[in-house]
Design a protein around this motif. Structure first.
Motif, PDB file in Angstrom:
ATOM      1  N   LEU A  32     -57.553  54.405 -55.313  1.00 24.59           N
ATOM      2  CA  LEU A  32     -57.554  53.533 -56.484  1.00 24.59           C
ATOM      3  C   LEU A  32     -58.963  53.057 -56.836  1.00 24.59           C
ATOM      4  N   LEU A  33     -59.868  53.073 -55.889  1.00 26.27           N
ATOM      5  CA  LEU A  33     -61.255  52.735 -56.181  1.00 26.27           C
ATOM      6  C   LEU A  33     -61.904  53.860 -56.991  1.00 26.27           C
ATOM      7  N   GLN A  34     -61.520  55.105 -56.693  1.00 27.53           N
ATOM      8  CA  GLN A  34     -62.056  56.256 -57.421  1.00 27.53           C
ATOM      9  C   GLN A  34     -61.514  56.322 -58.843  1.00 27.53           C
ATOM     10  N   LYS A  35     -60.200  56.118 -58.982  1.00 27.94           N
ATOM     11  CA  LYS A  35     -59.555  56.181 -60.294  1.00 27.94           C
ATOM     12  C   LYS A  35     -58.396  55.200 -60.297  1.00 27.94           C
ATOM     13  N   SER A  36     -58.412  54.310 -61.250  1.00 24.82           N
ATOM     14  CA  SER A  36     -57.354  53.318 -61.323  1.00 24.82           C
ATOM     15  C   SER A  36     -56.980  53.134 -62.786  1.00 24.82           C
ATOM     16  N   PRO A  37     -55.735  53.080 -63.159  1.00 26.83           N
ATOM     17  CA  PRO A  37     -54.524  53.122 -62.343  1.00 26.83           C
ATOM     18  C   PRO A  37     -54.096  54.552 -62.030  1.00 26.83           C
ATOM     19  N   ARG A  38     -53.257  54.664 -61.050  1.00 22.60           N
ATOM     20  CA  ARG A  38     -52.640  55.936 -60.674  1.00 22.60           C
ATOM     21  C   ARG A  38     -51.130  55.722 -60.590  1.00 22.60           C
ATOM     22  N   THR A  39     -50.396  56.770 -60.918  1.00 28.09           N
ATOM     23  CA  THR A  39     -48.944  56.676 -60.803  1.00 28.09           C
ATOM     24  C   THR A  39     -48.538  56.761 -59.340  1.00 28.09           C
ATOM     25  N   THR A  40     -47.365  56.257 -59.052  1.00 29.64           N
ATOM     26  CA  THR A  40     -46.824  56.323 -57.702  1.00 29.64           C
ATOM     27  C   THR A  40     -46.693  57.782 -57.269  1.00 29.64           C
ATOM     28  N   ARG A  41     -46.232  58.611 -58.175  1.00 34.42           N
ATOM     29  CA  ARG A  41     -46.066  60.040 -57.891  1.00 34.42           C
ATOM     30  C   ARG A  41     -47.405  60.697 -57.545  1.00 34.42           C
ATOM     31  N   GLU A  42     -48.446  60.319 -58.252  1.00 34.23           N
ATOM     32  CA  GLU A  42     -49.785  60.854 -57.998  1.00 34.23           C
ATOM     33  C   GLU A  42     -50.281  60.442 -56.606  1.00 34.23           C
ATOM     34  N   LEU A  43     -50.069  59.193 -56.251  1.00 32.57           N
ATOM     35  CA  LEU A  43     -50.454  58.724 -54.919  1.00 32.57           C
ATOM     36  C   LEU A  43     -49.698  59.479 -53.835  1.00 32.57           C
ATOM     37  N   TYR A  44     -48.387  59.661 -54.041  1.00 33.77           N
ATOM     38  CA  TYR A  44     -47.578  60.399 -53.064  1.00 33.77           C
ATOM     39  C   TYR A  44     -48.077  61.827 -52.917  1.00 33.77           C
ATOM     40  N   SER A  45     -48.358  62.497 -54.034  1.00 31.34           N
ATOM     41  CA  SER A  45     -48.745  63.908 -53.957  1.00 31.34           C
ATOM     42  C   SER A  45     -50.087  64.087 -53.249  1.00 31.34           C
ATOM     43  N   ILE A  46     -51.006  63.148 -53.420  1.00 31.76           N
ATOM     44  CA  ILE A  46     -52.312  63.264 -52.774  1.00 31.76           C
ATOM     45  C   ILE A  46     -52.222  62.946 -51.279  1.00 31.76           C
ATOM     46  N   LEU A  47     -51.424  61.941 -50.936  1.00 32.40           N
ATOM     47  CA  LEU A  47     -51.391  61.453 -49.547  1.00 32.40           C
ATOM     48  C   LEU A  47     -50.247  62.004 -48.700  1.00 32.40           C
ATOM     49  N   GLU A  48     -49.405  62.868 -49.273  1.00 32.71           N
ATOM     50  CA  GLU A  48     -48.240  63.344 -48.528  1.00 32.71           C
ATOM     51  C   GLU A  48     -48.605  64.198 -47.317  1.00 32.71           C
ATOM     52  N   LYS A  49     -49.780  64.789 -47.311  1.00 34.05           N
ATOM     53  CA  LYS A  49     -50.209  65.600 -46.169  1.00 34.05           C
ATOM     54  C   LYS A  49     -50.640  64.729 -44.985  1.00 34.05           C
ATOM     55  N   LYS A  50     -51.123  63.519 -45.273  1.00 35.86           N
ATOM     56  CA  LYS A  50     -51.625  62.633 -44.226  1.00 35.86           C
ATOM     57  C   LYS A  50     -50.562  61.688 -43.681  1.00 35.86           C
ATOM     58  N   PHE A  51     -49.635  61.250 -44.531  1.00 28.75           N
ATOM     59  CA  PHE A  51     -48.671  60.226 -44.146  1.00 28.75           C
ATOM     60  C   PHE A  51     -47.271  60.614 -44.612  1.00 28.75           C
ATOM     61  N   THR A  52     -46.274  60.065 -43.937  1.00 33.14           N
ATOM     62  CA  THR A  52     -44.896  60.320 -44.350  1.00 33.14           C
ATOM     63  C   THR A  52     -44.586  59.502 -45.599  1.00 33.14           C
ATOM     64  N   ARG A  53     -43.542  59.898 -46.300  1.00 34.23           N
ATOM     65  CA  ARG A  53     -43.135  59.192 -47.514  1.00 34.23           C
ATOM     66  C   ARG A  53     -42.742  57.747 -47.191  1.00 34.23           C
ATOM     67  N   LYS A  54     -42.062  57.571 -46.075  1.00 37.45           N
ATOM     68  CA  LYS A  54     -41.652  56.230 -45.654  1.00 37.45           C
ATOM     69  C   LYS A  54     -42.878  55.342 -45.426  1.00 37.45           C
ATOM     70  N   THR A  55     -43.897  55.889 -44.774  1.00 35.37           N
ATOM     71  CA  THR A  55     -45.135  55.136 -44.541  1.00 35.37           C
ATOM     72  C   THR A  55     -45.781  54.745 -45.862  1.00 35.37           C
TER      73      THR A  55
END
Length: 108
Positions: free
Chosen positions: A29-52
């Protein structure tokens, strides 16, 4: 519950905010704000689980007020997104600066 409250020190909130998933969301969010929830999930899904990620977004928005929910324009209309609280940006930049300083000390 009282035992947990007594064990908090001066930087417990900073430590909580700088956990790996929380800090990853804040950096995006510091790089680009605002972001959609879906966008955050798609970028971070490799590092963390959806529940996390769900717990992280809830904690950052409701408990800590570091990110703020907002409406984001998408191809299909408007969706839920998040933006970084403007008061938090200098804190993140200071943490990055402090981290670089510690890396310099460690390598010296």
């Amino acid at each position: 519950m009282l035992e947990k409250e007594k064990s908090k020190d001066e930087i417990w909130l900073l430590r909580k905010a700088l956990s790996r998933p929380n800090y990853s969301v804040m950096l995006l969010l510091l790089q680009k704000s605002p972001r959609t929830t879906r966008e955050l999930y798609s970028i971070l899904e490799k590092k963390f689980t959806r529940k996390t990620l769900i717990i992280t977004l809830r904690e950052l928005s409701l408990d800590l007020n570091i990110i703020q929910p907002t409406h984001v324009r998408t191809e299909k209309g408007y969706g839920l997104g998040y933006r970084l609280n403007p008061r938090v940006k200098p804190v993140i930049k200071a943490v990055q600066k402090f981290s670089r300083l510690l890396e310099g000390v460690r390598s010296a």
